[in-house]
Structure formats: C-alpha cells, structure tokens
Scaffold this motif. Structure first.
Motif, PDB file in Angstrom:
ATOM      1  N   THR A 234      18.261  -8.445  18.747  1.00 11.86           N
ATOM      2  CA  THR A 234      18.167  -8.451  17.500  1.00 11.86           C
ATOM      3  C   THR A 234      16.546  -7.894  17.417  1.00 11.86           C
ATOM      4  O   THR A 234      16.073  -7.376  16.690  1.00 11.86           O
ATOM      5  N   TYR A 235      15.538  -8.439  18.303  1.00 11.37           N
ATOM      6  CA  TYR A 235      14.304  -8.181  18.335  1.00 11.37           C
ATOM      7  C   TYR A 235      14.047  -6.754  18.626  1.00 11.37           C
ATOM      8  O   TYR A 235      13.345  -6.275  17.988  1.00 11.37           O
ATOM      9  N   ILE A 236      14.917  -6.376  19.814  1.00 11.01           N
ATOM     10  CA  ILE A 236      14.717  -4.642  19.983  1.00 11.01           C
ATOM     11  C   ILE A 236      15.029  -3.859  18.870  1.00 11.01           C
ATOM     12  O   ILE A 236      14.347  -2.968  18.588  1.00 11.01           O
ATOM     13  N   GLY A 237      16.272  -4.429  18.153  1.00 11.25           N
ATOM     14  CA  GLY A 237      16.565  -3.571  16.891  1.00 11.25           C
ATOM     15  C   GLY A 237      15.619  -3.453  15.953  1.00 11.25           C
ATOM     16  O   GLY A 237      15.197  -2.587  15.294  1.00 11.25           O
ATOM     17  N   LYS A 238      14.660  -4.783  15.591  1.00 10.05           N
ATOM     18  CA  LYS A 238      13.658  -4.738  14.706  1.00 10.05           C
ATOM     19  C   LYS A 238      12.496  -3.752  15.262  1.00 10.05           C
ATOM     20  O   LYS A 238      11.701  -2.982  14.263  1.00 10.05           O
ATOM     21  N   ILE A 239      12.185  -3.792  16.409  1.00 11.71           N
ATOM     22  CA  ILE A 239      11.145  -2.991  16.850  1.00 11.71           C
ATOM     23  C   ILE A 239      11.626  -1.474  16.640  1.00 11.71           C
ATOM     24  O   ILE A 239      10.844  -0.668  16.313  1.00 11.71           O
ATOM     25  N   PHE A 240      12.822  -1.185  17.026  1.00 16.33           N
ATOM     26  CA  PHE A 240      13.214   0.252  16.631  1.00 16.33           C
ATOM     27  C   PHE A 240      13.052   0.563  15.313  1.00 16.33           C
ATOM     28  O   PHE A 240      12.641   1.661  15.172  1.00 16.33           O
ATOM     29  N   GLU A 241      13.619  -0.217  14.626  1.00 19.64           N
ATOM     30  CA  GLU A 241      13.315   0.234  12.990  1.00 19.64           C
ATOM     31  C   GLU A 241      11.826   0.213  12.626  1.00 19.64           C
ATOM     32  O   GLU A 241      11.567   1.064  11.832  1.00 19.64           O
ATOM     33  N   THR A 242      10.834  -0.289  13.299  1.00 16.24           N
ATOM     34  CA  THR A 242       9.218  -0.370  12.910  1.00 16.24           C
ATOM     35  C   THR A 242       8.926   0.907  13.681  1.00 16.24           C
ATOM     36  O   THR A 242       8.056   1.542  13.101  1.00 16.24           O
ATOM     37  N   VAL A 243       9.498   1.268  14.738  1.00 16.44           N
ATOM     38  CA  VAL A 243       8.811   2.408  15.436  1.00 16.44           C
ATOM     39  C   VAL A 243       9.201   3.885  14.782  1.00 16.44           C
ATOM     40  O   VAL A 243       8.214   4.758  15.054  1.00 16.44           O
ATOM     41  N   LYS A 244      10.180   3.794  14.110  1.00 19.18           N
ATOM     42  CA  LYS A 244      10.523   5.086  13.510  1.00 19.18           C
ATOM     43  C   LYS A 244       9.541   5.419  12.080  1.00 19.18           C
ATOM     44  O   LYS A 244       9.464   6.480  11.941  1.00 19.18           O
ATOM     45  N   ASN A 245       8.619   4.433  11.809  1.00 19.29           N
ATOM     46  CA  ASN A 245       7.779   4.844  10.987  1.00 19.29           C
ATOM     47  C   ASN A 245       8.154   5.285   9.621  1.00 19.29           C
ATOM     48  O   ASN A 245       7.528   6.198   8.878  1.00 19.29           O
ATOM     49  N   ARG A 246       9.421   4.882   8.996  1.00 17.34           N
ATOM     50  CA  ARG A 246       9.845   4.932   8.068  1.00 17.34           C
ATOM     51  C   ARG A 246       9.225   4.301   6.886  1.00 17.34           C
ATOM     52  O   ARG A 246       8.739   3.242   7.114  1.00 17.34           O
ATOM     53  N   PRO A 247       8.983   4.972   5.629  1.00 17.93           N
ATOM     54  CA  PRO A 247       8.345   4.190   4.602  1.00 17.93           C
ATOM     55  C   PRO A 247       9.003   2.968   4.028  1.00 17.93           C
ATOM     56  O   PRO A 247      10.523   3.289   4.290  1.00 17.93           O
ATOM     57  N   THR A 248       8.512   2.124   3.724  1.00 17.01           N
ATOM     58  CA  THR A 248       9.201   0.719   3.055  1.00 17.01           C
ATOM     59  C   THR A 248       9.844   1.329   1.903  1.00 17.01           C
ATOM     60  O   THR A 248      11.167   0.763   1.526  1.00 17.01           O
ATOM     61  N   TYR A 249       9.360   2.027   0.963  1.00 12.94           N
ATOM     62  CA  TYR A 249      10.086   2.703  -0.175  1.00 12.94           C
ATOM     63  C   TYR A 249      10.128   3.747  -0.355  1.00 12.94           C
ATOM     64  O   TYR A 249       9.014   4.701   0.189  1.00 12.94           O
ATOM     65  N   ILE A 250      11.028   4.323  -0.856  1.00 13.13           N
ATOM     66  CA  ILE A 250      11.324   5.917  -1.239  1.00 13.13           C
ATOM     67  C   ILE A 250      10.931   6.223  -2.803  1.00 13.13           C
ATOM     68  O   ILE A 250      11.763   5.368  -3.437  1.00 13.13           O
ATOM     69  N   ILE A 251       9.973   6.802  -3.246  1.00 10.98           N
ATOM     70  CA  ILE A 251       9.808   7.172  -4.249  1.00 10.98           C
ATOM     71  C   ILE A 251      10.535   8.312  -4.908  1.00 10.98           C
ATOM     72  O   ILE A 251      10.075   9.435  -4.236  1.00 10.98           O
ATOM     73  N   ARG A 252      11.278   8.310  -5.764  1.00 14.74           N
ATOM     74  CA  ARG A 252      12.246   9.444  -6.495  1.00 14.74           C
ATOM     75  C   ARG A 252      11.323  10.334  -7.207  1.00 14.74           C
ATOM     76  O   ARG A 252      11.383  11.630  -7.059  1.00 14.74           O
ATOM     77  N   GLU A 253      10.476   9.898  -7.983  1.00 12.40           N
ATOM     78  CA  GLU A 253       9.781  10.836  -9.076  1.00 12.40           C
ATOM     79  C   GLU A 253       8.536   9.875  -9.424  1.00 12.40           C
ATOM     80  O   GLU A 253       8.574   8.740  -9.461  1.00 12.40           O
ATOM     81  N   THR A 254       7.583  10.629  -9.531  1.00  6.83           N
ATOM     82  CA  THR A 254       6.210  10.059 -10.270  1.00  6.83           C
ATOM     83  C   THR A 254       5.882  10.508 -11.604  1.00  6.83           C
ATOM     84  O   THR A 254       6.555  11.735 -11.909  1.00  6.83           O
ATOM     85  N   VAL A 255       5.169   9.828 -12.351  1.00  8.12           N
ATOM     86  CA  VAL A 255       5.165  10.167 -13.543  1.00  8.12           C
ATOM     87  C   VAL A 255       3.486  10.283 -13.723  1.00  8.12           C
ATOM     88  O   VAL A 255       2.680   9.454 -13.385  1.00  8.12           O
ATOM     89  N   LYS A 256       3.178  11.497 -14.334  1.00  9.38           N
ATOM     90  CA  LYS A 256       1.681  11.777 -14.371  1.00  9.38           C
ATOM     91  C   LYS A 256       1.031  10.797 -15.672  1.00  9.38           C
ATOM     92  O   LYS A 256       1.896  10.946 -16.753  1.00  9.38           O
ATOM     93  N   LYS A 257      -0.182  10.420 -15.354  1.00  3.97           N
ATOM     94  CA  LYS A 257      -0.730   9.662 -16.403  1.00  3.97           C
ATOM     95  C   LYS A 257      -1.393  10.754 -17.077  1.00  3.97           C
ATOM     96  O   LYS A 257      -2.430  11.353 -16.692  1.00  3.97           O
ATOM     97  N   THR A 258      -1.575  10.599 -18.438  1.00  3.74           N
ATOM     98  CA  THR A 258      -2.336  11.512 -19.443  1.00  3.74           C
ATOM     99  C   THR A 258      -3.419  10.556 -19.774  1.00  3.74           C
ATOM    100  O   THR A 258      -3.787   9.253 -19.674  1.00  3.74           O
ATOM    101  N   LYS A 259      -4.442  11.300 -20.393  1.00  3.91           N
ATOM    102  CA  LYS A 259      -5.511  10.600 -21.059  1.00  3.91           C
ATOM    103  C   LYS A 259      -5.327   9.601 -22.056  1.00  3.91           C
ATOM    104  O   LYS A 259      -5.991   8.550 -22.428  1.00  3.91           O
ATOM    105  N   ASN A 260      -4.321   9.827 -22.956  1.00  2.18           N
ATOM    106  CA  ASN A 260      -3.770   9.128 -24.015  1.00  2.18           C
ATOM    107  C   ASN A 260      -3.265   7.801 -23.409  1.00  2.18           C
ATOM    108  O   ASN A 260      -3.124   6.752 -24.324  1.00  2.18           O
ATOM    109  N   ASP A 261      -2.517   7.857 -22.395  1.00  3.69           N
ATOM    110  CA  ASP A 261      -1.798   6.659 -21.745  1.00  3.69           C
ATOM    111  C   ASP A 261      -2.948   5.521 -21.444  1.00  3.69           C
ATOM    112  O   ASP A 261      -3.909   5.832 -20.787  1.00  3.69           O
ATOM    113  N   GLN A 262      -2.665   4.441 -21.718  1.00  5.84           N
ATOM    114  CA  GLN A 262      -3.638   3.236 -21.049  1.00  5.84           C
ATOM    115  C   GLN A 262      -2.751   2.946 -19.844  1.00  5.84           C
ATOM    116  O   GLN A 262      -2.144   2.152 -19.466  1.00  5.84           O
TER     117      GLN A 262
END
Length: 82
Positions: free
Chosen positions: A54-82
């Motif tokens: 279990t410990y080695i498996g967790k180390i292996f997952e950490t070493v891969k340097n994968r992001p914790t979250y994957i962002i599918r799309e981003t929304v640009k903030k305009t000047k009118n949006d607060q």
C-alpha cells in the motif's frame, strides 16, 4: 485482510488449545504448536507485505506528478463580471 484473518484464526485455535490443556488436562502434540507458530508468523508477514505494498503504491502514484484535478474548460472573466 488475509493476514489479519490468518493471525486471528491462529490465535483463536491456540487459545482453545491452551484452555483445553488447563481445563481438561489434555496434552497437545508438538506439531500443533509448530504449525500455529508458523501460521502466526506467516500472517504477520502477510500483514507487513500488505502495508508495504500500500505504501509503495501511494509513492508510485505521487511520483507520477499527475495533477490532483483536471480542468476541462476555463471561463474567461470579463470586466463586467464581478
């Protein structure tokens, strides 16, 4: 889980044999105590291997340097949006 159940079962059998020896005076064969000690040690080894895996498996997952979250799309903030 296998290691914990093996150690538990071995301890229960050993406890039953000790109680039978004390209460009824029934002798226990030498090979029974040998088997119980081997089963207890094998169970402890299996538990340690499971924890190590279990410990080695967790180390292996950490070493891969994968992001914790994957962002599918981003929304640009305009000047009118607060």
């Amino acid at each position: 889980k296998l290691g914990i159940s093996l150690v538990s079962l071995s301890f229960i059998i050993a406890l039953i044999l000790v109680i039978r020896y004390i209460a009824m005076g029934q002798q226990v064969s030498g090979w029974v105590s040998l088997f119980l000690s081997v089963w207890i040690l094998a169970g402890i080894i299996i538990i340690i291997l499971g924890l190590l895996g279990t410990y080695i498996g967790k180390i292996f997952e950490t070493v891969k340097n994968r992001p914790t979250y994957i962002i599918r799309e981003t929304v640009k903030k305009t000047k009118n949006d607060q």
